[in-house]
Design a protein around this motif. Structure first.
Motif, PDB file in Angstrom:
ATOM      1  N   GLY A   1      13.748   7.113 -17.882  1.00 17.64           N
ATOM      2  CA  GLY A   1      13.498   6.573 -16.608  1.00 17.64           C
ATOM      3  C   GLY A   1      12.242   6.239 -16.101  1.00 17.64           C
ATOM      4  N   VAL A   2      12.220   5.197 -15.514  1.00 18.97           N
ATOM      5  CA  VAL A   2      10.935   4.552 -15.219  1.00 18.97           C
ATOM      6  C   VAL A   2      11.043   4.212 -13.631  1.00 18.97           C
ATOM      7  N   TRP A   3       9.690   4.540 -12.862  1.00 14.32           N
ATOM      8  CA  TRP A   3       9.382   4.084 -11.659  1.00 14.32           C
ATOM      9  C   TRP A   3       8.109   3.649 -11.361  1.00 14.32           C
ATOM     10  N   TYR A   4       7.962   2.686 -10.497  1.00 10.26           N
ATOM     11  CA  TYR A   4       6.684   1.988 -10.066  1.00 10.26           C
ATOM     12  C   TYR A   4       6.253   2.632  -9.063  1.00 10.26           C
ATOM     13  N   VAL A   5       4.994   3.080  -8.755  1.00 15.53           N
ATOM     14  CA  VAL A   5       4.405   3.538  -7.798  1.00 15.53           C
ATOM     15  C   VAL A   5       3.145   2.742  -7.341  1.00 15.53           C
ATOM     16  N   VAL A   6       3.375   2.458  -5.892  1.00 10.25           N
ATOM     17  CA  VAL A   6       2.618   1.496  -5.366  1.00 10.25           C
ATOM     18  C   VAL A   6       1.484   2.112  -4.580  1.00 10.25           C
ATOM     19  N   ASN A   7       0.202   1.987  -4.638  1.00  8.40           N
ATOM     20  CA  ASN A   7      -1.092   2.368  -4.007  1.00  8.40           C
ATOM     21  C   ASN A   7      -1.115   3.804  -3.634  1.00  8.40           C
ATOM     22  N   GLU A   8      -1.187   4.291  -2.411  1.00  7.03           N
ATOM     23  CA  GLU A   8      -1.680   5.549  -2.175  1.00  7.03           C
ATOM     24  C   GLU A   8      -0.081   6.451  -2.155  1.00  7.03           C
TER      25      GLU A   8
ATOM     26  N   LYS B   1      13.922  16.829 -18.551  1.00  6.55           N
ATOM     27  CA  LYS B   1      13.242  17.864 -17.671  1.00  6.55           C
ATOM     28  C   LYS B   1      11.659  17.557 -17.731  1.00  6.55           C
ATOM     29  N   GLY B   2      11.183  17.757 -16.243  1.00 12.99           N
ATOM     30  CA  GLY B   2       9.889  17.204 -16.022  1.00 12.99           C
ATOM     31  C   GLY B   2       9.690  15.709 -16.101  1.00 12.99           C
ATOM     32  N   LEU B   3       8.463  15.336 -15.746  1.00 17.12           N
ATOM     33  CA  LEU B   3       8.098  13.887 -15.612  1.00 17.12           C
ATOM     34  C   LEU B   3       6.559  13.500 -15.646  1.00 17.12           C
ATOM     35  N   ALA B   4       6.367  12.588 -16.279  1.00 22.54           N
ATOM     36  CA  ALA B   4       4.813  12.126 -16.334  1.00 22.54           C
ATOM     37  C   ALA B   4       4.472  10.812 -15.359  1.00 22.54           C
ATOM     38  N   MET B   5       3.398  10.836 -15.027  1.00 19.87           N
ATOM     39  CA  MET B   5       2.958   9.920 -14.057  1.00 19.87           C
ATOM     40  C   MET B   5       1.491   9.405 -14.501  1.00 19.87           C
ATOM     41  N   TYR B   6       1.363   8.237 -14.887  1.00 17.52           N
ATOM     42  CA  TYR B   6       0.146   7.602 -15.211  1.00 17.52           C
ATOM     43  C   TYR B   6      -0.480   6.614 -14.260  1.00 17.52           C
ATOM     44  N   THR B   7      -1.754   6.775 -14.089  1.00 18.04           N
ATOM     45  CA  THR B   7      -2.291   5.902 -13.104  1.00 18.04           C
ATOM     46  C   THR B   7      -3.609   5.399 -13.369  1.00 18.04           C
ATOM     47  N   GLY B   8      -4.038   4.685 -12.216  1.00 17.19           N
ATOM     48  CA  GLY B   8      -5.581   4.606 -12.283  1.00 17.19           C
ATOM     49  C   GLY B   8      -6.735   5.140 -11.280  1.00 17.19           C
TER      50      GLY B   8
ATOM     51  N   GLY C   1      -5.549   5.075   1.676  1.00 20.53           N
ATOM     52  CA  GLY C   1      -5.801   4.231   2.665  1.00 20.53           C
ATOM     53  C   GLY C   1      -5.754   2.736   2.528  1.00 20.53           C
ATOM     54  N   ALA C   2      -6.118   1.965   3.489  1.00 22.68           N
ATOM     55  CA  ALA C   2      -5.763   0.652   3.440  1.00 22.68           C
ATOM     56  C   ALA C   2      -6.634  -0.229   2.784  1.00 22.68           C
ATOM     57  N   ASN C   3      -7.472   0.465   1.820  1.00 21.45           N
ATOM     58  CA  ASN C   3      -8.714  -0.445   1.167  1.00 21.45           C
ATOM     59  C   ASN C   3      -8.251  -0.322  -0.472  1.00 21.45           C
ATOM     60  N   TRP C   4      -7.452   0.188  -1.102  1.00 25.77           N
ATOM     61  CA  TRP C   4      -7.639   0.437  -2.437  1.00 25.77           C
ATOM     62  C   TRP C   4      -6.318  -0.051  -2.991  1.00 25.77           C
ATOM     63  N   GLU C   5      -6.228  -0.988  -3.734  1.00 26.98           N
ATOM     64  CA  GLU C   5      -5.157  -1.639  -4.496  1.00 26.98           C
ATOM     65  C   GLU C   5      -5.189  -1.064  -5.803  1.00 26.98           C
ATOM     66  N   ASP C   6      -3.781  -0.137  -6.127  1.00 27.15           N
ATOM     67  CA  ASP C   6      -3.739   0.430  -7.426  1.00 27.15           C
ATOM     68  C   ASP C   6      -2.155   0.557  -7.480  1.00 27.15           C
ATOM     69  N   ARG C   7      -1.925   0.986  -8.888  1.00 27.36           N
ATOM     70  CA  ARG C   7      -0.678   1.187  -9.207  1.00 27.36           C
ATOM     71  C   ARG C   7      -0.669   2.435 -10.128  1.00 27.36           C
ATOM     72  N   ALA C   8       0.534   2.965 -10.070  1.00 26.16           N
ATOM     73  CA  ALA C   8       0.991   3.994 -10.937  1.00 26.16           C
ATOM     74  C   ALA C   8       2.367   3.835 -11.567  1.00 26.16           C
TER      75      ALA C   8
ATOM     76  N   PRO D   1     -10.311  -4.738   0.725  1.00 25.09           N
ATOM     77  CA  PRO D   1      -9.632  -3.962  -0.190  1.00 25.09           C
ATOM     78  C   PRO D   1     -10.244  -4.148  -1.515  1.00 25.09           C
ATOM     79  N   LYS D   2     -10.292  -3.126  -2.387  1.00 25.79           N
ATOM     80  CA  LYS D   2     -10.719  -2.923  -3.844  1.00 25.79           C
ATOM     81  C   LYS D   2      -9.622  -3.058  -4.883  1.00 25.79           C
ATOM     82  N   LEU D   3      -9.940  -3.946  -5.567  1.00 23.67           N
ATOM     83  CA  LEU D   3      -8.952  -4.257  -6.571  1.00 23.67           C
ATOM     84  C   LEU D   3      -9.207  -3.365  -7.823  1.00 23.67           C
ATOM     85  N   HIS D   4      -8.229  -2.456  -8.204  1.00 21.03           N
ATOM     86  CA  HIS D   4      -8.372  -1.382  -9.023  1.00 21.03           C
ATOM     87  C   HIS D   4      -7.343  -1.561  -9.799  1.00 21.03           C
ATOM     88  N   LEU D   5      -6.316  -2.434  -9.822  1.00 18.10           N
ATOM     89  CA  LEU D   5      -5.019  -2.734 -10.585  1.00 18.10           C
ATOM     90  C   LEU D   5      -5.274  -3.008 -12.023  1.00 18.10           C
ATOM     91  N   LYS D   6      -4.672  -2.233 -12.781  1.00 22.68           N
ATOM     92  CA  LYS D   6      -4.565  -2.298 -14.154  1.00 22.68           C
ATOM     93  C   LYS D   6      -3.200  -2.638 -14.721  1.00 22.68           C
TER      94      LYS D   6
END
Length: 954
Positions: free
Chosen positions: A394-401, A589-596, A605-612, A848-853
């Motif tokens: 199972g895969v889920w995309y997480v946006v910003n905050e 069972k359980g789950l892992a989340m990877y992020t920047g 907040g409104a100034n950080w562009e990132d994904r997990a 906004p800061k681009l921290h997207l990888k």
């Protein structure tokens, strides 16, 4: 330590590094050399010191030291005040000698001579010199007194050792006519394939026209040339085709013992060529390329070539059908092929000036038709990194905050254990004040979850273990010690915050009091504590902090900054992962989340562009393995590894349970679920498979593919060159970087290097536009410069719709159904109750800061089938509604893992429309990959830092 906590076992952890460090030394020396024949001395010293600034940087420290012993057969002793520079291994101080009643200047040099210490445990050779005491000098061994696993937290070797077996060269006295000429053609083709795979390198210079004029001129002169072998003119694609046709021909000549016309080959020769390419890849190119980012000693292919020679010869003799009389010439051709690859390696080593950055083009062993389907590309990726793709995730995309919310949820959901493996847990924010978001995680995530689980303990018998892994560099940089003291001793530690934070102190005290009451009221915990003791209870009711890669100046090497020794402290663990309850017992069972992202106001907040990205299923098991490996590298013995992180055998029905999920998803959706691979660049001199995977994607996506590559730190000419090569091969390559105002790391040296790289890319794209377009490629450089905060749906969509150039219309052909939804944006947002009041409160002066990888790769067949369907209209509407809800209060935001039935229906309609537009052959060539993780496009991520990347394919 080798028992579970509920049976009285202790959970081992590194804890926090000591603020004050101690050391002792035994010294032998000569007092006032030349003053007499009897002036030997023997001293023992003990001291303590405290760093000024970060211990990882080690620029300065202050210390006190006492010593005692014998000098000139008499008792001796005294004290010293020290100014230390640990990074330089140098100390200057004042020595007060009690018998002499005088002060002298002390100069000290401490050298480890061996990684981890000359005798292990960080021991160093100490040389003390007192020039004002008639040049008194002493020599001895310095031993650190306290600190966990000193001298055992880094690899003992700074390079990969490559063996040099006694390779025997095969010679052919009278080769068949045309054989040597054909080999020369192979050599020419291999060299040009290499040049076009990585068409430029870092040549320095402020003016890209001057720096790259010769490179571009050579490529322009070569591409388009025609002769008997290239009747349609030379291009990257033609070089690959002709090279492999020539390989078929040369093996046909060798196996048949007769010359052949250009382009002519035999079935036996083609079979030999196929086998030679397979062995070349699996035994030579892939094993060597897996070392991308690691230093090789010596940098040669001999070890891999020996295996390749032996395997090819064994196959020729046993299975090929080559006449025995032609064995020698056939072996000679394979030897010539690997000799050419060794020549390529030497050329690449010269071009990039470092063995860590050498990449051998996979096109030397692959035709375009060998990697243009999903199955083929998956197979190549697996062979390249030597790891399997897992299915049924199972895969889920997480946006910003949303990451911050999902992180808090994960702590509360944990039943057995939770790990936060993070590079940044902020004690203080950018203004130097206590960080509010970190405080909320301490109280609202950890203490709240711990209290609830304690209250449930009598009924459930389960009390999760909570772990945090953080590199000492980031731990010190952002003063994580402020909150970690609470987490290490949550029942008793009294936190004192600056004036004005009394409300925080009261809230924390209330949370701690609630936890204490829960512990006191738990009959099970009280009975266990009566048997195992209060120390056990303290170990049980806490968050287990592991500050990894502690400052240790006994680890140095000359392979970071040329001729100067640089401590391994410069190499950091940059991974950002949260996971819980992952076990071999149950794949789901359980789950892992990877992020920047990290933990702190900085990332919200409104100034950080990132994904997990969140992953549940068999792929997540590898993050547990990686965490265990981290602890092993930090010096943990097998008995000290926390029990939840130890490896367990999988149950007999593990694979069957995964297959059941796969079948259900295929039945309901008509697609293969969750193809996932997780990769880790280990910190320092260990393996770097993330580099390899990136190089595969950047150089091998099929012609016609679209590659979208954003990053916040564009520094790597290697990756940029591979992407430029793919544009020459017919891929559409879009590279994104932040503007100066939108760069998270905008220090002058960082941005200057990024500017240089992008100047080179722009110059290359402009000058080579003709050859790139001739093969159907595209190379465009874009800057991330939003006018609106990250959550401003109206502003973001409006700015995106303003973009209108011919090439963008070609890449993103308009879809009327999507346009209709966007035209109705205001109505849709009003209907779902979208509120943008919070945008008024945001800092509108800060971009906004681009921290997207997150990198995205999709083949031309998939892209062309994906964009046109009218079914995109309802999907886009549902997505806009979803995004609108994610900007509300945390308690009202939707659960990422739950898809409403109305959304499921319209997405399924879209999937069916896309699948239905593809015939069986096109469907095999229609695939895409998404990568998410912590890696930057810089050399730190390639060769120094610990990083993680998750690959999702399908």
């Amino acid at each position: 330590t080798d028992r579970p906590p509920e049976k009285g076992g202790t959970v081992y952890s590194l804890g926090m590094p000591p603020v004050y460090k101690g050391d002792a030394a035994a010294m032998l020396g000569v007092d006032r050399p030349g003053s007499s024949a009897d002036n030997l001395m023997a001293l023992f010293s003990m001291g303590v010191h405290k760093d000024l600034g970060s211990p990882v940087v080690g620029l300065a420290a202050l210390g006190l030291e006492g010593y005692a012993g014998y000098r000139n057969r008499e008792a001796d002793g005294g004290g010293r005040a020290l100014f230390m520079m640990p990074a330089l291994h140098f100390t200057v101080g004042a020595d007060y000698n009690v018998p002499d009643e005088r002060f002298d200047l002390l100069l000290r040099l401490e050298l480890p001579f061996k990684r981890g210490g000359i005798l292990g445990r960080g021991t160093q050779v100490r040389i003390d010199y007192l020039p004002t005491r008639s040049n008194t000098i002493s020599l001895g061994i310095d031993v650190p007194l306290w600190g966990r696993n000193i001298g055992a937290t880094r690899p003992q070797h700074a390079a990969v050792k490559i063996e040099k077996p006694p390779l025997r060269e095969i010679e052919v006295e009278e080769p068949t006519a045309g054989l040597e000429e054909s080999i020369d053609n192979l050599r020419d083709g291999a060299n040009w394939i290499t040049r076009l795979t990585m068409p430029f390198n870092d040549q320095g210079g402020a003016n890209p026209q001057e720096a790259y004029a010769q490179t571009v001129a050579e490529l322009q002169a070569h591409i388009g040339e025609s002769d008997s072998r290239f009747p349609n003119g030379r291009s990257y694609s033609e070089e690959i085709r002709v090279f492999h046709d020539e390989l078929d021909r040369v093996f046909s000549i060798a196996a048949g013992g007769r010359t052949l016309a250009e382009g002519e080959s035999s079935s036996l020769g083609r079979a030999l060529s196929v086998q030679a390419r397979r062995i070349l890849l699996d035994e030579v190119i892939f094993p060597y390329n897996r070392l991308l980012g690691q230093r090789k000693k010596p940098d040669v292919l001999d070890q891999f070539v020996a295996v390749g020679h032996a395997e090819f010869a064994r196959w020729v003799v046993a299975e090929s059908g080559v006449p025995e009389a032609q064995y020698r010439e056939t072996f000679f051709v394979f030897q010539s092929l690997v000799d050419i690859v060794e020549e390529i390696r030497a050329v690449q080593r010269e071009r990039w000036s470092d063995s860590r950055f050498v990449w051998l083009p996979l096109q030397l062993g692959l035709r375009p038709e060998d990697h243009d389907t999903q199955a083929e590309f998956n197979d190549i990726l697996e062979r390249a990194v030597d790891k399997r793709i897992t299915y049924g995730n199972g895969v889920w995309y997480v946006v910003n905050e949303e990451f911050q919310l999902e992180m808090a949820r994960s702590v509360h959901r944990a039943e057995d254990y939770h790990v936060l493996w993070i590079h940044d847990f902020r004690g203080k924010n950018a203004e130097g004040e206590p960080d509010e978001l970190a405080f909320h995680h301490v109280v609202g995530s950890y203490l709240s979850a711990l209290t609830r689980r304690v209250r449930e303990y009598d009924e459930t018998g389960k009390l999760p273990l909570y772990f945090i892994f953080i590199d000492q560099h980031y731990f010190e940089l952002n003063d994580a010690r402020l909150w970690f003291r609470v987490l290490l001793d949550p029942m008793d530690y009294e936190l004192n915050l600056p004036k004005g934070y009394e409300a925080w102190e009261e809230r924390l005290a209330a949370a701690q009091d609630s936890l204490r009451r829960a512990v006191a009221e738990s009959r099970a915990l009280q009975i266990e504590a009566s048997q195992y003791g209060d120390k056990w209870l303290k170990n049980r009711i806490k968050v287990h902090i592991n500050v990894t890669n502690p400052a240790d100046f006994s680890f140095n090497s000359f392979h970071v900054a040329g001729i100067f020794p640089v401590p391994d402290n410069m190499m950091r663990d940059h991974r950002k992962i949260a996971f819980y309850d992952i076990t071999e017992d149950d794949p789901y069972k359980g789950l892992a989340m990877y992020t920047g992202m990290g933990i702190g106001e900085h990332y919200a907040g409104a100034n950080w562009e990132d994904r997990a990205i969140m992953v549940q299923g068999p792929s997540a098991l590898s993050v547990k393995d990686a965490a265990r490996h981290l602890l092993e590298v930090q010096g943990f013995t097998p008995e000290e590894i926390p029990i939840p992180l130890r490896a367990r055998p999988k149950p007999a029905d593990y694979d069957a349970r995964v297959d059941s999920v796969r079948r259900a998803v295929r039945r309901d959706w008509g697609v293969e679920p969750g193809r996932v691979m997780e990769l880790h660049n280990e910190t320092g001199y260990e393996q770097k498979p993330v580099n390899v995977a990136k190089a595969v994607f950047y150089s091998l996506m099929p012609r016609g593919s679209l590659l979208k590559i954003p990053d916040s730190l564009w520094q790597s000419y290697i990756y940029a060159s591979l992407l430029a090569g793919s544009a020459l091969r017919g891929c559409q390559v879009l590279i994104y970087a932040p503007s100066l105002a939108s760069a998270p790391s905008n220090a002058a040296p960082t941005m200057a290097r990024a500017h240089g790289l992008f100047s080179a890319l722009v110059f290359f794209a402009n000058e080579m536009e003709g050859p790139i377009e001739a093969d159907g490629g595209l190379l465009k450089i874009g800057l991330y410069t939003p006018r609106s905060p990250v959550g401003d749906l109206r502003g973001r969509i409006s700015q995106a719709r303003e973009l209108d150039t011919a090439w963008l219309r070609d890449v993103y052909p308009g879809n009327p159904a999507v346009n209709a939804v966007l035209d109705s944006l205001d109505y849709i947002l009003e209907e779902v109750g979208y509120k943008d009041d919070y945008l008024v409160e945001s800092d509108t002066t800060q971009r906004p800061k681009l921290h997207l990888k997150a990198n995205f790769f999709i083949t031309g067949e998939a892209w062309q089938a994906l964009l046109p369907p009218a079914e995109w209209g309802p999907v886009m509407r549902k997505y806009v509604e979803y995004l609108a809800r994610t900007t509300g209060p945390p308690e009202e935001r939707p659960d990422i893992r739950e898809m409403p039935e109305s959304t499921r229906a319209v997405v399924l309609d879209l999937v069916r429309a896309v699948e239905g537009s593809l015939d069986a052959e096109s469907a095999e060539r229609a695939f895409a990959y998404l990568t998410v993780g912590s890696t930057n496009m810089d050399y730190r991520s390639m060769v120094m830092d610990g990083e993680v990347m998750v690959i999702v394919g399908g």
